[in-house]
Enzyme design. Structure first.
Site, short mmCIF file in Angstrom:
data_model
loop_
_atom_site.label_atom_id
_atom_site.label_comp_id
_atom_site.label_asym_id
_atom_site.label_seq_id
_atom_site.Cartn_x
_atom_site.Cartn_y
_atom_site.Cartn_z
N HIS A 1 17.68 27.95 -42.02
CA HIS A 1 18.79 27.64 -41.10
C HIS A 1 19.10 26.14 -41.02
O HIS A 1 20.12 25.75 -40.46
CB HIS A 1 18.49 28.16 -39.70
CG HIS A 1 18.34 29.65 -39.63
ND1 HIS A 1 19.34 30.51 -40.03
CD2 HIS A 1 17.31 30.45 -39.23
CE1 HIS A 1 18.93 31.77 -39.88
NE2 HIS A 1 17.69 31.75 -39.40
N ASP B 1 15.56 37.18 -45.93
CA ASP B 1 15.25 37.17 -44.50
C ASP B 1 16.29 38.04 -43.76
O ASP B 1 17.41 38.22 -44.24
CB ASP B 1 15.34 35.72 -44.00
CG ASP B 1 14.89 35.54 -42.56
OD1 ASP B 1 13.75 35.11 -42.34
OD2 ASP B 1 15.69 35.84 -41.63
N HIS C 1 17.93 37.27 -41.26
CA HIS C 1 19.04 36.44 -40.78
C HIS C 1 19.74 35.73 -41.94
O HIS C 1 19.12 35.37 -42.93
CB HIS C 1 18.51 35.39 -39.79
CG HIS C 1 17.80 35.99 -38.62
ND1 HIS C 1 16.42 36.16 -38.60
CD2 HIS C 1 18.27 36.48 -37.46
CE1 HIS C 1 16.07 36.71 -37.44
NE2 HIS C 1 17.17 36.93 -36.73
N ASP D 1 11.21 39.57 -41.57
CA ASP D 1 11.68 40.09 -40.29
C ASP D 1 12.63 41.28 -40.49
O ASP D 1 13.29 41.73 -39.57
CB ASP D 1 12.32 39.00 -39.42
CG ASP D 1 13.17 38.02 -40.19
OD1 ASP D 1 13.43 38.26 -41.39
OD2 ASP D 1 13.60 37.02 -39.59
C1 OKP Z 1 14.83 32.47 -37.64
B1 OKP Z 1 14.58 33.04 -39.03
C2 OKP Z 1 15.61 36.37 -30.20
C3 OKP Z 1 16.49 35.14 -30.28
C4 OKP Z 1 16.68 34.77 -31.71
C5 OKP Z 1 16.87 32.77 -33.17
C6 OKP Z 1 16.40 33.56 -34.33
C7 OKP Z 1 16.01 32.66 -35.46
C8 OKP Z 1 15.50 33.38 -36.68
N1 OKP Z 1 15.41 36.81 -28.87
N2 OKP Z 1 16.78 33.35 -31.88
O1 OKP Z 1 13.65 34.12 -39.10
O2 OKP Z 1 15.71 33.37 -39.78
ZN ZN Z 2 14.93 35.53 -39.88
#
Ligand code: OKP
Ligand code: ZN
Length: 351
Positions: free
Chosen positions: A160, A195, A197, A285
């Protein structure tokens, strides 16, 4: 032979305590337990599978110069002005009144930060430096031709973070640092981000580059972090047009559909691009029990995904990204890496 693994114990000295999630203060998911779970699982597999190493202390300049210099200055400021357990969360994010930020002023952190989950303290810089150093050590080893596969237990994660911004638990973009190192050698690089995300930072880094192809498979940003990007229409710009691919998969995605997207879309595009190296931003994840992600992959599924990516004929660097079910994270990483290692014949076929 075995799979080289890079990790430095100083990566465990950073302890983010909480994050703000939609107004609630929750325990921070990006804990040191994650790295410990992975490290323990790899170690337990033994020397025939994983060769655990520490990176040399020589990558700081490369990491910092991969980003704008004021980003590392800001982290340095945090390491100087924040004492003990003190953690800094910006309270002003000057999106539309962007003035002239002073990275030696911790109160200006909000200029660089884009979310409320990515705290700074006096250990952030050290841990992020070693995380990216692990990534670069893995990259150098693969670039030297000594191994066709290497893994960095890069924690904190990186995908990110962009040139001049941080967020999503990421401070330096480990995959971008790795790719830039290979670009310096004149290589063409493909980055696939698995990932849960969207890898917005990595996308940003190479959005206008014809030398780096980026693909990300992820949950729908309409409802999942980072919300504002990761849509299929983002395909690159200028010389980089057609060099970025975003694939959205629905909540509850299982292996069959995951592989369909991987084999049907991402992999054919990578093959067309014909890279010299492949970087895998490996977040786990996507696991069915992950507290943040909403896919439904199982431990054994990662072996199949690993085999599928491992069969691609490119020297490959695997970088750890997310994955927050600390109980099963180690097993999931072992599953992915043994699948890859067997396909690449770096380890013996038998899990
Ligand atoms: C980072 B990576 C959850 C809130 C989520 C940000 C997620 C960041 C993910 N309650 N906040 O694994 O891509
Ligand atoms: Zn993630």
């Amino acid at each position: 032979m075995s799979i080289p693994v890079f990790f430095h114990p100083a990566q465990l000295e950073f302890h983010p305590k909480y994050e703000w999630a939609l107004g609630n203060r929750i325990k921070h998911p990006e804990t040191t337990k994650r790295a410990e779970s992975i490290y323990r699982a790899l170690k337990k597999m033994g020397r025939d599978y994983f060769d655990l190493r520490t990176p040399e202390d020589k990558y700081t300049h490369a990491i910092h110069s991969c980003h704008s210099p004021r980003l590392s200055t800001l982290y340095h400021t945090a390491s100087q002005v924040l004492e003990g357990e003190n953690t800094f969360y910006p309270s002003v994010f000057p999106q539309r009144m962007r003035g002239d930020p002073d990275p030696t002023n911790i109160k200006h952190a909000g200029f660089f930060c884009f979310d409320s989950g990515t705290p700074l303290n006096n250990k952030t810089l050290m841990a992020a430096n070693w995380s990216a150093s692990s990534a670069l050590a893995a990259t150098d080893l693969v670039a030297s031709g000594k191994s066709t596969l290497a893994y960095a237990l890069s924690r904190p994660p990186g995908h990110h973070a962009s040139v001049d911004s941080y967020g999503g638990y990421c401070y330096f973009n480990n995959a971008a640092c790795a790719a830039k190192r290979l670009l310096k050698k004149g290589a063409r690089v493909a980055i696939i981000d698995i990932d849960f995300h969207h890898g917005n930072g990595t996308q940003d880094f190479f959005y206008q580059s014809s030398k780096v192809f980026t693909a990300s498979l992820h949950g729908d940003p309409t409802h999942h972090f980072p919300y504002f990007c990761g849509y299929p229409r983002e395909t690159g710009k200028g010389a980089g047009l057609g060099m970025n691919m975003n694939i959205i998969l629905p909540d509850g995605t299982i292996l069959k559909n995951y592989l369909k997207a991987l084999k049907g879309q991402a992999i054919p595009a990578i093959k067309r691009f014909c890279p010299d190296y492949l970087i895998i931003a490996a977040g786990l994840d996507t696991y069915k029990l992950d507290p943040i992600g909403s896919f439904a992959l199982e431990t054994a599924d990662y072996h199949k995904i690993g085999e599928t990516l491992g069969r691609l004929p490119y020297p490959t660097i695997v970088l750890q990204e997310g994955g927050y079910h600390t109980g099963d994270l180690g097993a999931n990483v072992v599953s992915l890496l043994t699948g890859m290692g067997m396909a690449k014949k770096v380890i013996k076929a038998r899990a």
